[in-house]
Design a protein around this motif. Structure first.
Motif, PDB file in Angstrom:
ATOM      1  N   ILE A 160       0.870  -1.179   0.000  1.00 14.44           N
ATOM      2  CA  ILE A 160       0.000   0.000   0.000  1.00 14.44           C
ATOM      3  C   ILE A 160       0.902   1.223   0.000  1.00 14.44           C
ATOM      4  N   VAL A 161       0.600   2.173  -0.867  1.00 22.33           N
ATOM      5  CA  VAL A 161       1.354   3.423  -0.930  1.00 22.33           C
ATOM      6  C   VAL A 161       0.403   4.554  -0.532  1.00 22.33           C
ATOM      7  N   GLU A 162       0.873   5.422   0.366  1.00 20.25           N
ATOM      8  CA  GLU A 162       0.037   6.493   0.910  1.00 20.25           C
ATOM      9  C   GLU A 162       0.704   7.849   0.738  1.00 20.25           C
ATOM     10  N   VAL A 163      -0.113   8.833   0.385  1.00 20.14           N
ATOM     11  CA  VAL A 163       0.315  10.233   0.332  1.00 20.14           C
ATOM     12  C   VAL A 163      -0.590  11.004   1.278  1.00 20.14           C
ATOM     13  N   GLU A 164       0.021  11.759   2.207  1.00 21.45           N
ATOM     14  CA  GLU A 164      -0.729  12.581   3.156  1.00 21.45           C
ATOM     15  C   GLU A 164      -0.466  14.054   2.872  1.00 21.45           C
ATOM     16  N   ASN A 165      -1.274  14.905   3.486  1.00 18.66           N
ATOM     17  CA  ASN A 165      -1.092  16.353   3.436  1.00 18.66           C
ATOM     18  C   ASN A 165      -1.042  16.901   2.008  1.00 18.66           C
ATOM     19  N   ILE A 166      -1.946  16.419   1.168  1.00 25.02           N
ATOM     20  CA  ILE A 166      -2.035  16.917  -0.203  1.00 25.02           C
ATOM     21  C   ILE A 166      -2.565  18.349  -0.143  1.00 25.02           C
ATOM     22  N   GLN A 167      -1.881  19.270  -0.790  1.00 24.04           N
ATOM     23  CA  GLN A 167      -2.232  20.689  -0.718  1.00 24.04           C
ATOM     24  C   GLN A 167      -3.373  21.067  -1.672  1.00 24.04           C
ATOM     25  N   ASP A 168      -3.289  20.648  -2.935  1.00 25.70           N
ATOM     26  CA  ASP A 168      -4.331  20.941  -3.923  1.00 25.70           C
ATOM     27  C   ASP A 168      -5.232  19.722  -4.058  1.00 25.70           C
ATOM     28  N   ILE A 169      -6.467  19.850  -3.594  1.00 23.23           N
ATOM     29  CA  ILE A 169      -7.397  18.723  -3.636  1.00 23.23           C
ATOM     30  C   ILE A 169      -8.085  18.731  -5.011  1.00 23.23           C
ATOM     31  N   LYS A 170      -7.317  18.301  -6.012  1.00 22.97           N
ATOM     32  CA  LYS A 170      -7.840  18.213  -7.375  1.00 22.97           C
ATOM     33  C   LYS A 170      -6.856  17.427  -8.226  1.00 22.97           C
ATOM     34  N   GLY A 171      -7.302  17.021  -9.400  1.00 33.12           N
ATOM     35  CA  GLY A 171      -6.428  16.311 -10.318  1.00 33.12           C
ATOM     36  C   GLY A 171      -6.340  14.824 -10.017  1.00 33.12           C
ATOM     37  N   LYS A 180      -9.351  14.199  -1.482  1.00 35.49           N
ATOM     38  CA  LYS A 180      -9.139  14.435  -0.043  1.00 35.49           C
ATOM     39  C   LYS A 180      -7.645  14.616   0.206  1.00 35.49           C
ATOM     40  N   LYS A 181      -7.288  14.979   1.425  1.00 39.66           N
ATOM     41  CA  LYS A 181      -5.893  15.293   1.761  1.00 39.66           C
ATOM     42  C   LYS A 181      -4.986  14.063   1.859  1.00 39.66           C
ATOM     43  N   THR A 182      -5.573  12.887   2.068  1.00 42.12           N
ATOM     44  CA  THR A 182      -4.799  11.643   2.147  1.00 42.12           C
ATOM     45  C   THR A 182      -5.341  10.660   1.120  1.00 42.12           C
ATOM     46  N   VAL A 183      -4.423  10.080   0.344  1.00 51.59           N
ATOM     47  CA  VAL A 183      -4.795   9.130  -0.697  1.00 51.59           C
ATOM     48  C   VAL A 183      -3.939   7.878  -0.536  1.00 51.59           C
ATOM     49  N   GLN A 184      -4.567   6.722  -0.728  1.00 54.57           N
ATOM     50  CA  GLN A 184      -3.859   5.440  -0.706  1.00 54.57           C
ATOM     51  C   GLN A 184      -4.155   4.675  -1.984  1.00 54.57           C
ATOM     52  N   VAL A 185      -3.154   3.920  -2.437  1.00 50.94           N
ATOM     53  CA  VAL A 185      -3.365   2.953  -3.513  1.00 50.94           C
ATOM     54  C   VAL A 185      -2.822   1.613  -3.038  1.00 50.94           C
ATOM     55  N   ASN A 186      -3.456   0.558  -3.500  1.00 50.08           N
ATOM     56  CA  ASN A 186      -3.048  -0.790  -3.130  1.00 50.08           C
ATOM     57  C   ASN A 186      -2.541  -1.484  -4.384  1.00 50.08           C
ATOM     58  N   PHE A 187      -1.262  -1.834  -4.384  1.00 45.38           N
ATOM     59  CA  PHE A 187      -0.674  -2.547  -5.513  1.00 45.38           C
ATOM     60  C   PHE A 187      -0.960  -4.044  -5.443  1.00 45.38           C
ATOM     61  N   GLY A 188      -1.642  -4.482  -4.389  1.00 47.63           N
ATOM     62  CA  GLY A 188      -1.974  -5.898  -4.253  1.00 47.63           C
ATOM     63  C   GLY A 188      -0.758  -6.715  -3.867  1.00 47.63           C
ATOM     64  N   LYS A 247       7.636   6.081  -7.467  1.00 48.64           N
ATOM     65  CA  LYS A 247       7.586   7.481  -7.881  1.00 48.64           C
ATOM     66  C   LYS A 247       6.117   7.858  -7.980  1.00 48.64           C
ATOM     67  N   ALA A 248       5.827   9.107  -7.629  1.00 53.31           N
ATOM     68  CA  ALA A 248       4.453   9.594  -7.732  1.00 53.31           C
ATOM     69  C   ALA A 248       4.474  11.051  -8.172  1.00 53.31           C
ATOM     70  N   TYR A 249       3.425  11.438  -8.878  1.00 55.99           N
ATOM     71  CA  TYR A 249       3.243  12.860  -9.163  1.00 55.99           C
ATOM     72  C   TYR A 249       1.757  13.153  -9.228  1.00 55.99           C
ATOM     73  N   GLN A 250       1.418  14.397  -8.899  1.00 57.53           N
ATOM     74  CA  GLN A 250       0.039  14.840  -8.928  1.00 57.53           C
ATOM     75  C   GLN A 250      -0.177  15.688 -10.175  1.00 57.53           C
ATOM     76  N   ASP A 251      -0.990  15.180 -11.060  1.00 60.30           N
ATOM     77  CA  ASP A 251      -1.350  15.897 -12.285  1.00 60.30           C
ATOM     78  C   ASP A 251      -2.500  16.837 -11.916  1.00 60.30           C
ATOM     79  N   GLU A 302       4.466  20.570 -10.923  1.00 58.57           N
ATOM     80  CA  GLU A 302       3.408  19.902 -10.175  1.00 58.57           C
ATOM     81  C   GLU A 302       4.040  19.057  -9.066  1.00 58.57           C
ATOM     82  N   PRO A 303       3.272  18.802  -7.992  1.00 57.27           N
ATOM     83  CA  PRO A 303       3.816  18.025  -6.880  1.00 57.27           C
ATOM     84  C   PRO A 303       4.269  16.626  -7.315  1.00 57.27           C
ATOM     85  N   TYR A 304       5.400  16.191  -6.760  1.00 56.71           N
ATOM     86  CA  TYR A 304       5.965  14.883  -7.067  1.00 56.71           C
ATOM     87  C   TYR A 304       6.667  14.349  -5.833  1.00 56.71           C
TER      88      TYR A 304
END
Length: 141
Positions: A28-39, A68-76, A86-90, A106-108
């Motif tokens: 599971i990969v998690e990103v917290e404290n996302i500033q721009d809630i879009k994209g 939302k400010k926290t996002v998770q993805v599950n790679f299984g 690596k991650a980036y916010q489009d 953009e945030p990465y």
């Protein structure tokens, strides 16, 4: 089939199933404290430095809408080994990471613990996956 052959076949099948189970872990990969809630947030999982540096030959890729400010993805279930994320916010959802000259616009971030604004390296971002694990990615801008 006689009993010894049946026993050997059953034992071999069980050993295969158990060893497959032991060599994979949930990531599971998690990103917290996302500033721009879009994209959209894009995540890429790499197994080697060459692919990581070239942004190609990823093991898996995930994307998720930012709502939302926290996002998770599950790679299984991922085979055990060393990986980097690596991650980036489009933010503008144009399907690519935008740059201002050589710097990302953009945030990465990566699975590295470093908060330096510098090109990420596989070595600093790698982690060993040998059990179910949650990995943090800190977005920089």
């Amino acid at each position: 089939m006689n009993k010894p052959k049946l026993f050997i076949a059953s034992a071999s099948l069980m050993a295969l199933l158990v060893s497959t189970n032991l060599s994979a872990a949930e990531l599971i990969v998690e990103v917290e404290n996302i500033q721009d809630i879009k994209g959209t947030l894009y995540f890429s999982l790499y197994k080697d430095e060459k692919g990581f540096n070239a942004n190609e030959n990823f093991v898996a890729r995930q994307r998720v809408s930012v709502d939302k400010k926290t996002v998770q993805v599950n790679f299984g279930d991922v085979p055990a080994g060393e990986y980097a994320v690596k991650a980036y916010q489009d933010v503008n959802d144009n399907g690519k990471m935008d740059f201002n000259g050589a710097m990302p616009a953009e945030p990465y971030g990566t699975s590295s613990k470093s908060k330096e604004i510098a090109p990420p390296s596989f070595t600093s971002a790698k982690f060993t996956l040998d059990k179910n694990q949650k990995v943090q990615v800190n977005l920089l801008k």
